[in-house]
Design a protein around this motif. Structure first.
Motif, mmCIF file in Angstrom:
data_model
loop_
_atom_site.group_PDB
_atom_site.id
_atom_site.type_symbol
_atom_site.label_atom_id
_atom_site.label_comp_id
_atom_site.label_asym_id
_atom_site.label_seq_id
_atom_site.Cartn_x
_atom_site.Cartn_y
_atom_site.Cartn_z
ATOM 1 N N ASN A 6 59.368 10.867 45.099
ATOM 2 C CA ASN A 6 59.112 10.859 46.532
ATOM 3 C C ASN A 6 58.726 12.260 46.988
ATOM 4 O OD1 ASN A 6 59.003 10.020 49.148
ATOM 5 N ND2 ASN A 6 61.128 9.393 49.284
ATOM 6 N N LEU A 7 57.438 12.609 46.884
ATOM 7 C CA LEU A 7 56.983 13.967 47.182
ATOM 8 C C LEU A 7 56.437 14.088 48.597
ATOM 9 C CD1 LEU A 7 55.203 14.964 43.863
ATOM 10 C CD2 LEU A 7 57.539 15.446 44.590
ATOM 11 N N TRP A 8 56.765 15.217 49.209
ATOM 12 C CA TRP A 8 56.326 15.549 50.560
ATOM 13 C C TRP A 8 55.832 16.987 50.561
ATOM 14 C CZ3 TRP A 8 57.309 12.325 55.012
ATOM 15 C CH2 TRP A 8 57.932 11.132 54.700
ATOM 16 N N LYS A 9 54.831 17.269 51.379
ATOM 17 C CA LYS A 9 54.301 18.623 51.516
ATOM 18 C C LYS A 9 54.784 19.214 52.829
ATOM 19 C CE LYS A 9 49.920 20.132 52.546
ATOM 20 N NZ LYS A 9 48.471 20.208 52.368
ATOM 21 N N ASN A 10 55.305 20.438 52.754
ATOM 22 C CA ASN A 10 55.729 21.148 53.944
ATOM 23 C C ASN A 10 54.485 21.559 54.713
ATOM 24 O OD1 ASN A 10 56.304 23.627 55.560
ATOM 25 N ND2 ASN A 10 58.380 23.284 54.814
ATOM 26 N N ASN A 11 54.382 21.149 55.958
ATOM 27 C CA ASN A 11 53.193 21.418 56.767
ATOM 28 C C ASN A 11 52.988 22.902 57.047
ATOM 29 O OD1 ASN A 11 52.752 18.642 56.920
ATOM 30 N ND2 ASN A 11 53.949 18.458 58.790
ATOM 31 N N LYS A 12 54.044 23.703 56.993
ATOM 32 C CA LYS A 12 53.951 25.128 57.316
ATOM 33 C C LYS A 12 53.599 25.975 56.086
ATOM 34 C CE LYS A 12 56.534 28.833 59.581
ATOM 35 N NZ LYS A 12 57.801 29.175 60.243
ATOM 36 N N ASN A 13 54.325 25.758 54.962
ATOM 37 C CA ASN A 13 54.116 26.630 53.803
ATOM 38 C C ASN A 13 53.326 25.984 52.670
ATOM 39 O OD1 ASN A 13 55.930 25.046 52.279
ATOM 40 N ND2 ASN A 13 57.647 26.411 52.649
ATOM 41 N N GLY A 14 53.047 24.676 52.765
ATOM 42 C CA GLY A 14 52.239 23.984 51.764
ATOM 43 C C GLY A 14 52.952 23.650 50.473
ATOM 44 N N LYS A 15 54.231 24.016 50.342
ATOM 45 C CA LYS A 15 54.982 23.718 49.116
ATOM 46 C C LYS A 15 55.351 22.245 49.049
ATOM 47 C CE LYS A 15 57.107 28.242 48.497
ATOM 48 N NZ LYS A 15 58.369 28.976 48.359
ATOM 49 N N TYR A 51 57.995 19.251 48.086
ATOM 50 C CA TYR A 51 59.429 18.989 48.066
ATOM 51 C C TYR A 51 59.653 17.550 47.641
ATOM 52 C CZ TYR A 51 59.967 23.346 50.594
ATOM 53 O OH TYR A 51 59.936 24.663 50.943
ATOM 54 N N GLN A 52 60.773 17.318 46.967
ATOM 55 C CA GLN A 52 61.125 15.967 46.533
ATOM 56 C C GLN A 52 62.334 15.491 47.316
ATOM 57 O OE1 GLN A 52 62.315 15.604 42.441
ATOM 58 N NE2 GLN A 52 61.962 13.422 42.445
ATOM 59 N N VAL A 53 62.188 14.348 47.953
ATOM 60 C CA VAL A 53 63.310 13.735 48.667
ATOM 61 C C VAL A 53 64.221 13.087 47.632
ATOM 62 C CG1 VAL A 53 64.004 11.927 50.280
ATOM 63 C CG2 VAL A 53 62.061 13.391 50.815
ATOM 64 N N ILE A 54 65.476 13.457 47.656
ATOM 65 C CA ILE A 54 66.467 12.916 46.728
ATOM 66 C C ILE A 54 67.088 11.652 47.306
ATOM 67 C CG2 ILE A 54 68.671 13.401 45.587
ATOM 68 C CD1 ILE A 54 67.797 16.406 45.754
ATOM 69 N N LYS A 95 57.934 17.941 60.122
ATOM 70 C CA LYS A 95 57.630 19.152 59.377
ATOM 71 C C LYS A 95 57.043 18.898 57.989
ATOM 72 C CE LYS A 95 60.792 21.996 61.895
ATOM 73 N NZ LYS A 95 61.159 23.357 61.958
ATOM 74 N N PHE A 96 57.071 17.645 57.516
ATOM 75 C CA PHE A 96 56.590 17.313 56.182
ATOM 76 C C PHE A 96 55.630 16.129 56.239
ATOM 77 C CE2 PHE A 96 60.528 19.514 55.585
ATOM 78 C CZ PHE A 96 60.376 20.245 54.429
ATOM 79 N N THR A 97 54.688 16.082 55.289
ATOM 80 C CA THR A 97 53.755 14.968 55.163
ATOM 81 C C THR A 97 53.903 14.367 53.771
ATOM 82 O OG1 THR A 97 52.203 16.059 56.646
ATOM 83 C CG2 THR A 97 51.315 14.324 55.230
ATOM 84 N N LYS A 98 54.088 13.054 53.717
ATOM 85 C CA LYS A 98 54.229 12.373 52.435
ATOM 86 C C LYS A 98 52.904 12.392 51.688
ATOM 87 C CE LYS A 98 55.817 8.293 50.193
ATOM 88 N NZ LYS A 98 57.001 7.802 49.804
ATOM 89 N N ILE A 99 52.995 12.678 50.367
ATOM 90 C CA ILE A 99 51.761 12.663 49.565
ATOM 91 C C ILE A 99 51.828 11.581 48.509
ATOM 92 C CG2 ILE A 99 51.281 15.087 49.961
ATOM 93 C CD1 ILE A 99 52.286 15.608 47.118
#
Length: 68
Positions: free
Chosen positions: A4-13, A15-18, A64-68
């Protein structure tokens, strides 16, 4: 939970939702749904060498995050 990956809209990193079925039980936010997540590609470690996890309210997380 699947990858379940999401991209931080501010820093572009990435993140994985646990887990996203966590219930906040503190007084003001009682009943609020929370997202537990971690950095996907780089591990961020605490002073004991343990991987750090993060938590945000569902509403704030989805802003703050967008699902990819």
């Amino acid at each position: 939970m699947e990858n379940n990956l999401w991209k931080n809209n501010k820093n572009g990193k990435l993140y994985q939702v646990i887990n996203h079925h966590i219930l906040n039980c503190t007084n003001e936010q009682d009943g609020q749904n929370m997202y537990l997540y971690k950095v996907f590609s780089d591990k961020i470690l605490d002073k004991n060498g343990e991987e750090m996890l993060f938590v945000r309210s569902e509403e704030e997380f989805k802003l703050k995050f967008t699902k990819i």
